[in-house]
Design an enzyme around this catalytic site. Sequence first.
Site, PDB file in Angstrom:
ATOM      1  N   ARG A  20       0.893  -1.123   0.010  1.00  0.00           N
ATOM      2  CA  ARG A  20       0.093   0.034  -0.139  1.00  0.00           C
ATOM      3  C   ARG A  20       0.900   1.217  -0.154  1.00  0.00           C
ATOM      4  O   ARG A  20       0.514   2.159  -0.790  1.00  0.00           O
ATOM      5  CB  ARG A  20      -1.065  -0.079   1.101  1.00  0.00           C
ATOM      6  CG  ARG A  20      -2.124  -1.082   1.289  1.00  0.00           C
ATOM      7  CD  ARG A  20      -2.881  -0.978   2.153  1.00  0.00           C
ATOM      8  NE  ARG A  20      -1.836  -1.377   3.456  1.00  0.00           N
ATOM      9  CZ  ARG A  20      -2.298  -1.039   4.775  1.00  0.00           C
ATOM     10  NH1 ARG A  20      -3.458  -0.706   5.083  1.00  0.00           N
ATOM     11  NH2 ARG A  20      -1.592  -1.579   5.573  1.00  0.00           N
ATOM     12  N   ASN A  38      -5.868  -3.035   1.878  1.00  0.00           N
ATOM     13  CA  ASN A  38      -5.824  -4.240   2.187  1.00  0.00           C
ATOM     14  C   ASN A  38      -7.414  -4.783   2.153  1.00  0.00           C
ATOM     15  O   ASN A  38      -8.066  -4.133   2.879  1.00  0.00           O
ATOM     16  CB  ASN A  38      -5.276  -4.745   3.281  1.00  0.00           C
ATOM     17  CG  ASN A  38      -3.725  -4.481   3.070  1.00  0.00           C
ATOM     18  OD1 ASN A  38      -3.309  -4.433   1.984  1.00  0.00           O
ATOM     19  ND2 ASN A  38      -3.021  -4.342   4.218  1.00  0.00           N
TER      20      ASN A  38
END
Length: 92
Positions: A20, A38
């Site tokens: 990320r 996520n």
Amino acid sequence: MVYQRIHVFVVGKVQGVYFRKSTKLKAEQNKVYGWVKNLPDGRVEAVMEGEEKNVDLMTEWCYGGPTGSMVEDVIVHKDVYAGEFDSFEIRY
């Protein structure tokens, strides 16, 4: 300029490897806007908008990801460009 929007799902070892954070940094470098997060099933999901060439660079990047990731598959859905973002964020 041509703009595009994609909705991406990245499958593999993509959590716990700074996927990320790396996506956010790469998107900012490429002037791509949207978000990444996520998912509970181990995938990473992202929505990205920007100039077509920059979004294409991000799509290619997702197939490799950051060091430590092991991408097995990338599912890309092209959406209608909305221009709704002015930054790239990590969602939780």
